[in-house]
Motif scaffolding. Structure first.
Motif, PDB file in Angstrom:
ATOM      1  N   ARG A  27      -6.369  -3.892  -1.048  1.00 26.67           N
ATOM      2  CA  ARG A  27      -6.498  -2.837  -1.364  1.00 26.67           C
ATOM      3  C   ARG A  27      -5.161  -1.745  -2.109  1.00 26.67           C
ATOM      4  NH1 ARG A  27     -11.429  -0.501  -0.263  1.00 26.67           N
ATOM      5  NH2 ARG A  27     -12.673  -2.487   1.313  1.00 26.67           N
ATOM      6  N   PHE A 139     -16.225   3.066  -5.161  1.00 28.10           N
ATOM      7  CA  PHE A 139     -16.091   3.012  -5.806  1.00 28.10           C
ATOM      8  C   PHE A 139     -16.547   2.589  -7.512  1.00 28.10           C
ATOM      9  CE2 PHE A 139     -13.555   0.538  -2.593  1.00 28.10           C
ATOM     10  CZ  PHE A 139     -12.843   0.877  -2.845  1.00 28.10           C
ATOM     11  N   GLY A 145     -11.424   2.646  -7.362  1.00 30.39           N
ATOM     12  CA  GLY A 145     -13.018   4.141  -6.476  1.00 30.39           C
ATOM     13  C   GLY A 145     -11.343   5.408  -5.734  1.00 30.39           C
TER      14      GLY A 145
END
Length: 174
Positions: A27, A139, A145
């Motif tokens: 991420r 998200f 997200g």
């Protein structure tokens, strides 16, 4: 210390990038965090990279960069204080997690650098802190997200700080 934290974070992300998509997820994110250091407030930009070992367990590296100065008066003397950076590495636990989002708890170790100037004198200081917090992610689709979080920093010198943030998150792999 800053270099150690940064190199450690990048090493974890590099190792994560080599893992297969079934093993975990990377991420990347960026956003805004407001910081309150015992009544002295700063605005920061935050960049973050993380790797999830499983759906419920991961690690993340974070860098906050201060925006602007804050005027402060102490004992009749007014000066400017600026937050240069806060860098840290955190372990992350996601007790509730699915494809649409998660709630997470995190704890880690950080280093902070700040500067102050008053009456023509300049000062620089750094300190380390144990930090812990809570947050959530949602998200909109499989990759994009938003994240909101709160983190408390307990500094070695006895001070503390509260950071409140919101950021964009992009999932890669997984």
């Amino acid at each position: 210390m800053f270099r150690t934290v940064l190199v450690s974070s990048l090493s974890v992300l590099a190792l994560a990038a080599g893992a297969s998509a079934q093993e975990g997820q990377i991420r990347l994110g960026a956003g805004y965090e407001a910081a309150d250091f015992d009544g002295v407030d700063f605005d920061t930009v935050v960049v973050r990279g993380s790797y999830d070992f499983t759906r419920y367990l991961g690690v993340e590296g974070q860098l906050n960069i201060g925006l602007g100065d804050e005027s402060l008066t102490v004992g009749g003397l007014t000066g400017d204080v600026s937050l240069d950076y806060v860098a840290g590495v955190f372990g992350v636990v996601r007790p509730w997690s699915n494809e649409d989002g998660s709630v997470f708890l995190r704890a880690g170790y950080t280093t902070t650098e700040a500067e102050a100037s008053a009456a023509g004198l300049n000062f620089s200081a750094s300190d380390e802190a144990w930090a812990y917090g809570v947050g959530g992610e949602y998200f909109f689709d499989a990759r994009n997200g938003i994240r909101a979080d709160y983190t408390r920093y307990d500094y070695d010198d006895g001070g503390d700080a509260d950071f409140f943030g919101v950021s964009y998150v992009r999932r890669i792999g997984g």
